[in-house]
Design a protein around this motif. Structure first.
Motif, PDB file in Angstrom:
ATOM      1  N   ALA A 142       0.834  -1.207   0.000  1.00  0.00           N
ATOM      2  CA  ALA A 142       0.000   0.000   0.000  1.00  0.00           C
ATOM      3  C   ALA A 142       0.863   1.250   0.000  1.00  0.00           C
ATOM      4  CB  ALA A 142      -0.925  -0.009   1.218  1.00  0.00           C
ATOM      5  N   ALA A 166      -6.027  -1.355  -2.774  1.00  0.00           N
ATOM      6  CA  ALA A 166      -7.084  -2.010  -2.002  1.00  0.00           C
ATOM      7  C   ALA A 166      -6.828  -3.509  -2.002  1.00  0.00           C
ATOM      8  CB  ALA A 166      -8.460  -1.708  -2.589  1.00  0.00           C
ATOM      9  N   ASP A 209      -9.746  -8.562   7.470  1.00  0.00           N
ATOM     10  CA  ASP A 209     -10.282  -7.214   7.252  1.00  0.00           C
ATOM     11  C   ASP A 209      -9.993  -6.264   8.408  1.00  0.00           C
ATOM     12  OD1 ASP A 209     -12.107  -9.059   8.465  1.00  0.00           O
ATOM     13  OD2 ASP A 209     -13.611  -7.481   8.474  1.00  0.00           O
ATOM     14  N   ILE A 236      -6.042   0.562   5.282  1.00  0.00           N
ATOM     15  CA  ILE A 236      -5.986  -0.031   3.951  1.00  0.00           C
ATOM     16  C   ILE A 236      -7.404  -0.417   3.522  1.00  0.00           C
ATOM     17  CG2 ILE A 236      -5.092  -1.958   2.578  1.00  0.00           C
ATOM     18  CD1 ILE A 236      -2.712  -2.060   4.483  1.00  0.00           C
ATOM     19  N   PRO A 237      -7.896   0.105   2.400  1.00  0.00           N
ATOM     20  CA  PRO A 237      -9.254  -0.235   1.947  1.00  0.00           C
ATOM     21  C   PRO A 237      -9.391  -1.731   1.659  1.00  0.00           C
ATOM     22  CG  PRO A 237      -8.414   1.676   0.767  1.00  0.00           C
ATOM     23  CD  PRO A 237      -7.257   1.099   1.522  1.00  0.00           C
ATOM     24  N   VAL A 238     -10.543  -2.272   2.016  1.00  0.00           N
ATOM     25  CA  VAL A 238     -10.831  -3.687   1.792  1.00  0.00           C
ATOM     26  C   VAL A 238     -12.115  -3.794   0.969  1.00  0.00           C
ATOM     27  CG1 VAL A 238     -11.378  -5.900   2.871  1.00  0.00           C
ATOM     28  CG2 VAL A 238      -9.723  -4.368   3.945  1.00  0.00           C
ATOM     29  N   LEU A 239     -12.067  -4.613  -0.094  1.00  0.00           N
ATOM     30  CA  LEU A 239     -13.223  -4.870  -0.943  1.00  0.00           C
ATOM     31  C   LEU A 239     -13.614  -6.334  -0.803  1.00  0.00           C
ATOM     32  CD1 LEU A 239     -11.968  -3.062  -4.190  1.00  0.00           C
ATOM     33  CD2 LEU A 239     -13.368  -2.092  -2.354  1.00  0.00           C
ATOM     34  N   GLY A 279     -10.749  -7.450  -8.713  1.00  0.00           N
ATOM     35  CA  GLY A 279     -10.514  -6.060  -8.330  1.00  0.00           C
ATOM     36  C   GLY A 279     -10.176  -5.185  -9.518  1.00  0.00           C
ATOM     37  N   ALA A 319     -17.248  -2.293  -0.751  1.00  0.00           N
ATOM     38  CA  ALA A 319     -16.222  -1.637   0.061  1.00  0.00           C
ATOM     39  C   ALA A 319     -16.630  -1.730   1.533  1.00  0.00           C
ATOM     40  CB  ALA A 319     -16.058  -0.184  -0.355  1.00  0.00           C
TER      41      ALA A 319
END
Length: 342
Positions: free
Chosen positions: A42, A50, A61, A69-72, A93, A102
């Motif tokens: 990141a 992400a 998560d 840190i974005p999590v999808l 992704g 998200a």
């Protein structure tokens, strides 16, 4: 971010390109290594980064969110072909970011699916009652005798589980530990200590998966891999007979499949919500204020900072005993369950 029987896999892809380089492998380890690597990636991605997970990975998560840190999340409609490898999730992704969910920074793995989860649990009521009558489900509460079972989820953790065990030993109190298979694989010595000190081991899936999302093969792997890891750690040939589905997630089909495999599903009626870290006093108050005869208390020894749980535990044990409750194992609680009239 993918998972295998041996550990974690990381695959990286750019917005336009295919996967970059070899899949990175992290095996027989805790979360620290892969999380540190994702944080490093990141930091090397000034244009955005992400991590893509699916609902079979419920342990990654929270630590990622703590680092910003974005999590999808990729849901089952995108995974109908079973392609949940690190490369396939990274490819989703890149190719279908709009179809991913998200996760909010302070939310939970299944955010956005609450209505469907509640509907599945409501539909499970008749099956739950049938299995409870057969001794294949323990929900907690509704008992006649002043018995209480203490249970801990999401371990084993190398720091907090031993501290919990120290408190239990000091007060001569039994408990059940519902272990995540990946954590048992990383910390077999802690699993051995749980068993050696006479506590109950339970199955909490391989990777904190939302089990109703899984087909028969996925369910068999999540539960079987965990059972094998626990048995190997203890040198036993008998897998644990107890299962706690992560999040309490259940459906009629799941409960039927679990019972068919001979496992007893263990839910709870008292939730300390210690994962929210409200302070040791609040954790103890929630437990003592919620218990009744036959209660099953949910706490956590892994999945994050559990120092407040450790600090609250002496007050929980002494408070229960002052109120006349006897702390027992799951076997004793199940044996004392009310017998419903035919």
């Amino acid at each position: 971010m993918g998972l295998t029987r041996e550990g974690y896999r990381i695959a990286v892809t750019g917005a336009e390109d295919g996967p970059s380089g070899a899949v990175e492998v992290y095996e027989h380890c805790g979360l620290e290594g892969p999380v540190a690597r994702l944080a490093e990636l990141a930091g090397e991605s000034p244009d955005g980064f992400a991590v893509v997970l699916d609902s079979a990975n419920g342990i990654m998560d929270a630590p990622l969110a703590a680092l910003g840190i974005p999590v999808l999340r990729a849901d089952p409609p995108l995974l109908t072909d079973g392609r949940t490898t690190a490369r396939s999730l990274a490819a989703l992704g890149r190719s279908h970011p709009e179809a991913l969910t998200a996760l909010p920074p302070d939310g939970w793995t299944m955010a956005g699916r609450e209505d469907g989860i509640a509907a599945a649990e409501a539909a499970s009521g008749p099956v739950e009652r049938e299995l409870a009558e057969r001794g294949l489900l323990l929900a907690g509460g509704g008992g006649a005798a002043p018995l209480v079972a203490l249970t801990f989820d999401d371990g084993p953790h190398p720091e907090y589980t031993p501290q919990v065990l120290d408190v239990l030993a000091r007060f001569d109190a039994p408990a059940a530990f519902f272990c995540i298979g990946l954590h048992a694989l990383a910390h077999p010595g802690v699993v051995r200590r749980i068993a050696a000190e006479g506590h109950t081991l339970g199955n909490h899936s391989w990777s904190h998966a939302y089990l109703p999302d899984l087909g028969p093969i996925g369910l068999r792997e999540q539960l079987g891999f965990t059972a094998d890891a626990l048995a190997r750690a203890c040198g036993s040939t008998r897998p644990p007979r107890w299962l706690r589905p992560p999040y309490g997630g259940r459906s009629p089909e799941l409960l039927t499949a679990v019972a068919g495999s001979g496992l007893v599903t263990v839910l709870w009626d008292v939730d300390a919500k210690d994962w929210s870290r409200p302070g040791p006093g609040v954790v103890a108050e929630r437990v003592l204020g919620g218990v009744g005869p036959g209660s099953v208390v949910l706490m956590h020894d892994g999945g994050g900072d559990r120092s407040q749980t450790v600090a609250a535990l002496p007050g929980v044990i002494t408070g229960l005993r002052r109120r006349g409750y006897r702390i027992v194992g799951l076997e004793d609680l199940l044996a004392a369950r009310p017998v419903l009239p035919v």
